[in-house]
Design a protein around this motif. Sequence first.
Motif, PDB file in Angstrom:
ATOM      1  N   GLY A 216      35.784 -34.372  -5.210  1.00 27.84           N
ATOM      2  CA  GLY A 216      34.297 -34.246  -5.834  1.00 27.84           C
ATOM      3  C   GLY A 216      34.753 -33.640  -7.294  1.00 27.84           C
ATOM      4  O   GLY A 216      35.392 -32.468  -7.537  1.00 27.84           O
ATOM      5  N   GLY A 217      33.956 -34.470  -8.277  1.00 30.61           N
ATOM      6  CA  GLY A 217      33.842 -34.073  -9.520  1.00 30.61           C
ATOM      7  C   GLY A 217      35.035 -34.081 -10.327  1.00 30.61           C
ATOM      8  O   GLY A 217      35.332 -33.599 -11.375  1.00 30.61           O
ATOM      9  N   ALA A 218      36.172 -34.718  -9.812  1.00 31.05           N
ATOM     10  CA  ALA A 218      37.589 -34.764 -10.342  1.00 31.05           C
ATOM     11  C   ALA A 218      37.570 -35.988 -11.458  1.00 31.05           C
ATOM     12  O   ALA A 218      36.543 -37.085 -11.502  1.00 31.05           O
ATOM     13  CB  ALA A 218      38.649 -35.089  -9.397  1.00 31.05           C
ATOM     14  N   ASP A 219      38.205 -35.822 -12.582  1.00 29.81           N
ATOM     15  CA  ASP A 219      38.257 -36.659 -13.676  1.00 29.81           C
ATOM     16  C   ASP A 219      39.462 -37.732 -13.255  1.00 29.81           C
ATOM     17  O   ASP A 219      40.704 -37.456 -13.444  1.00 29.81           O
ATOM     18  CB  ASP A 219      38.416 -36.217 -15.044  1.00 29.81           C
ATOM     19  N   LEU A 220      39.159 -38.995 -12.932  1.00 28.86           N
ATOM     20  CA  LEU A 220      40.285 -39.966 -12.400  1.00 28.86           C
ATOM     21  C   LEU A 220      40.251 -41.033 -13.602  1.00 28.86           C
ATOM     22  O   LEU A 220      40.728 -42.214 -13.268  1.00 28.86           O
ATOM     23  CB  LEU A 220      39.969 -40.551 -11.004  1.00 28.86           C
ATOM     24  N   THR A 221      39.752 -40.732 -14.768  1.00 24.94           N
ATOM     25  CA  THR A 221      39.804 -41.982 -16.074  1.00 24.94           C
ATOM     26  C   THR A 221      41.088 -42.338 -16.304  1.00 24.94           C
ATOM     27  O   THR A 221      42.241 -41.547 -16.320  1.00 24.94           O
ATOM     28  CB  THR A 221      39.353 -41.313 -17.009  1.00 24.94           C
ATOM     29  N   ASP A 234      37.086 -37.985  -0.274  1.00 25.04           N
ATOM     30  CA  ASP A 234      35.790 -37.754  -0.763  1.00 25.04           C
ATOM     31  C   ASP A 234      35.496 -37.916  -2.276  1.00 25.04           C
ATOM     32  O   ASP A 234      36.092 -36.954  -3.107  1.00 25.04           O
ATOM     33  CB  ASP A 234      35.150 -36.486  -0.357  1.00 25.04           C
ATOM     34  N   LEU A 235      34.781 -38.687  -2.616  1.00 31.88           N
ATOM     35  CA  LEU A 235      34.813 -38.955  -4.064  1.00 31.88           C
ATOM     36  C   LEU A 235      33.406 -38.800  -4.800  1.00 31.88           C
ATOM     37  O   LEU A 235      33.156 -39.136  -5.567  1.00 31.88           O
ATOM     38  CB  LEU A 235      35.085 -40.522  -4.445  1.00 31.88           C
ATOM     39  N   ALA A 236      32.768 -37.721  -4.175  1.00 32.09           N
ATOM     40  CA  ALA A 236      31.424 -37.465  -4.766  1.00 32.09           C
ATOM     41  C   ALA A 236      31.337 -37.089  -6.124  1.00 32.09           C
ATOM     42  O   ALA A 236      32.096 -36.294  -6.388  1.00 32.09           O
ATOM     43  CB  ALA A 236      30.759 -36.562  -3.829  1.00 32.09           C
ATOM     44  N   SER A 237      30.743 -37.596  -7.171  1.00 32.02           N
ATOM     45  CA  SER A 237      30.779 -37.033  -8.425  1.00 32.02           C
ATOM     46  C   SER A 237      31.873 -37.284  -9.212  1.00 32.02           C
ATOM     47  O   SER A 237      32.079 -36.662 -10.374  1.00 32.02           O
ATOM     48  CB  SER A 237      30.086 -35.761  -8.580  1.00 32.02           C
ATOM     49  N   ALA A 238      32.993 -37.924  -8.761  1.00 35.93           N
ATOM     50  CA  ALA A 238      34.160 -38.166  -9.307  1.00 35.93           C
ATOM     51  C   ALA A 238      34.086 -39.125 -10.469  1.00 35.93           C
ATOM     52  O   ALA A 238      33.056 -40.104 -10.290  1.00 35.93           O
ATOM     53  CB  ALA A 238      35.400 -38.634  -8.355  1.00 35.93           C
ATOM     54  N   ARG A 239      35.011 -39.162 -11.586  1.00 40.36           N
ATOM     55  CA  ARG A 239      35.027 -40.166 -12.630  1.00 40.36           C
ATOM     56  C   ARG A 239      36.021 -41.066 -12.461  1.00 40.36           C
ATOM     57  O   ARG A 239      37.164 -40.661 -12.696  1.00 40.36           O
ATOM     58  CB  ARG A 239      35.177 -39.587 -14.075  1.00 40.36           C
ATOM     59  N   ASP A 253      37.647 -49.032   0.529  1.00 39.58           N
ATOM     60  CA  ASP A 253      36.318 -49.086   1.109  1.00 39.58           C
ATOM     61  C   ASP A 253      35.977 -48.077   2.397  1.00 39.58           C
ATOM     62  O   ASP A 253      35.015 -47.819   2.659  1.00 39.58           O
ATOM     63  CB  ASP A 253      36.341 -50.364   1.727  1.00 39.58           C
ATOM     64  N   LYS A 254      37.045 -47.246   2.518  1.00 36.87           N
ATOM     65  CA  LYS A 254      36.995 -46.130   3.431  1.00 36.87           C
ATOM     66  C   LYS A 254      36.731 -44.853   3.159  1.00 36.87           C
ATOM     67  O   LYS A 254      36.646 -43.708   3.586  1.00 36.87           O
ATOM     68  CB  LYS A 254      38.325 -46.297   4.448  1.00 36.87           C
ATOM     69  N   ALA A 255      36.713 -45.022   1.647  1.00 38.49           N
ATOM     70  CA  ALA A 255      36.559 -43.546   0.916  1.00 38.49           C
ATOM     71  C   ALA A 255      35.075 -43.151   0.911  1.00 38.49           C
ATOM     72  O   ALA A 255      34.254 -44.158   1.124  1.00 38.49           O
ATOM     73  CB  ALA A 255      36.632 -43.712  -0.487  1.00 38.49           C
ATOM     74  N   ARG A 256      34.951 -41.896   1.227  1.00 41.33           N
ATOM     75  CA  ARG A 256      33.673 -41.239   1.224  1.00 41.33           C
ATOM     76  C   ARG A 256      32.818 -41.139   0.170  1.00 41.33           C
ATOM     77  O   ARG A 256      33.514 -40.830  -0.988  1.00 41.33           O
ATOM     78  CB  ARG A 256      33.521 -39.892   2.114  1.00 41.33           C
ATOM     79  N   ASN A 257      31.417 -41.249  -0.069  1.00 35.06           N
ATOM     80  CA  ASN A 257      30.868 -41.232  -1.417  1.00 35.06           C
ATOM     81  C   ASN A 257      31.050 -41.889  -2.323  1.00 35.06           C
ATOM     82  O   ASN A 257      31.096 -41.345  -3.614  1.00 35.06           O
ATOM     83  CB  ASN A 257      30.602 -39.606  -1.536  1.00 35.06           C
ATOM     84  N   ARG A 260      28.486 -42.359  -5.040  1.00 34.56           N
ATOM     85  CA  ARG A 260      28.158 -41.329  -5.928  1.00 34.56           C
ATOM     86  C   ARG A 260      29.269 -41.498  -7.208  1.00 34.56           C
ATOM     87  O   ARG A 260      29.112 -40.104  -7.895  1.00 34.56           O
ATOM     88  CB  ARG A 260      27.949 -39.904  -5.160  1.00 34.56           C
ATOM     89  N   LEU A 261      30.195 -42.340  -7.003  1.00 37.67           N
ATOM     90  CA  LEU A 261      31.258 -42.226  -8.216  1.00 37.67           C
ATOM     91  C   LEU A 261      30.481 -42.579  -9.433  1.00 37.67           C
ATOM     92  O   LEU A 261      29.360 -43.469  -9.825  1.00 37.67           O
ATOM     93  CB  LEU A 261      31.983 -43.359  -7.991  1.00 37.67           C
ATOM     94  N   THR A 262      31.111 -42.150 -10.737  1.00 39.54           N
ATOM     95  CA  THR A 262      30.895 -42.333 -11.938  1.00 39.54           C
ATOM     96  C   THR A 262      31.951 -43.451 -12.231  1.00 39.54           C
ATOM     97  O   THR A 262      33.077 -43.176 -12.431  1.00 39.54           O
ATOM     98  CB  THR A 262      30.726 -41.276 -12.998  1.00 39.54           C
ATOM     99  N   ARG A 263      31.335 -44.766 -12.871  1.00 39.90           N
ATOM    100  CA  ARG A 263      32.234 -45.803 -12.908  1.00 39.90           C
ATOM    101  C   ARG A 263      32.412 -46.273 -14.419  1.00 39.90           C
ATOM    102  O   ARG A 263      33.195 -47.053 -14.977  1.00 39.90           O
ATOM    103  CB  ARG A 263      31.789 -46.902 -12.047  1.00 39.90           C
ATOM    104  N   GLN A 264      31.377 -45.482 -15.276  1.00 42.67           N
ATOM    105  CA  GLN A 264      31.639 -45.904 -16.544  1.00 42.67           C
ATOM    106  C   GLN A 264      30.908 -44.818 -17.622  1.00 42.67           C
ATOM    107  O   GLN A 264      30.407 -43.804 -17.045  1.00 42.67           O
ATOM    108  CB  GLN A 264      30.438 -47.133 -16.911  1.00 42.67           C
TER     109      GLN A 264
END
Length: 264
Positions: A216-221, A234-239, A253-257, A260-264
């Motif tokens: 959650g909230g992690a930056d995966l850019t 859990d990818l809630a609010s992750a970038r 496809d089995k990841a949660r949330n 709620r990802l930021t994709r751009q």
Amino acid sequence: MKRAIGMTALGLALVAMTATAQDMMRHVDLASPDMVTAELTRAEVEATLAAATAAAPADFTGKRLSGLDLSGLNLSGAIFRAAKLNKTKLAGAKLDRAVLDQAWLLEADLTGASLRGANLFASQMARARLDGADLSGARVAADLTGASLVGASIAEANLGADMRNQSMGLMRAVLRSANLERLNARGADLSRVDLEFAVLRGGDLTGASLKGAQLGGADLTGVTVIDTDFDSADLASARLITPIGLDRARNFDKARNRDRLTRQ
């Protein structure tokens, strides 16, 4: 029989200690002399290392070594179980196969250190500096909240929760708000690891397991996620911006949330 009972009691005591190891911060006076002073000098540490053998490695169990400058020393195989190494300088030190279980390394400087195959179980390492450090193949179930591992390697390391020992609590690595930019995590086990608000920009997660990880909230850019397993992560609010190899990631496809990802 008495010996068996004694060993059982010891085992239960160790379990109790480990169960609370990642929650010890609230019960300890971090400003006490026990946490900020050293009972040995660098010269005395070096003398202990010189006297060590493969059969009898240097043993610093429970020792107070906080604030010492141990930079560059070869501490491979040394035992630091429950030792105090808060703000200790270990830059460039060699700690391959060292035992650091339940050790205190708050704000310790391990820049460029080698901890290949080391054991860091229930270690307290909040805000430690491990930029460029090599933890390849290490077992890490430490609290690394706010730590810096820029350009470090945890390739093939095990940071995940041991689901066979739930009676001991959920022992796993905690990397909340850690700086993991350009981290080499190829083949690492990060299952159920706490990576909330961590910065993983440009990291290499090829073949890593993120099963059940908290992102959650992690930056995966710009992360590389070829063959990375996202099952139940859990990818809630992750970038997740411009990832490399997302089409080759596993169980995304089995990841949660995901919605709620930021994709751009």
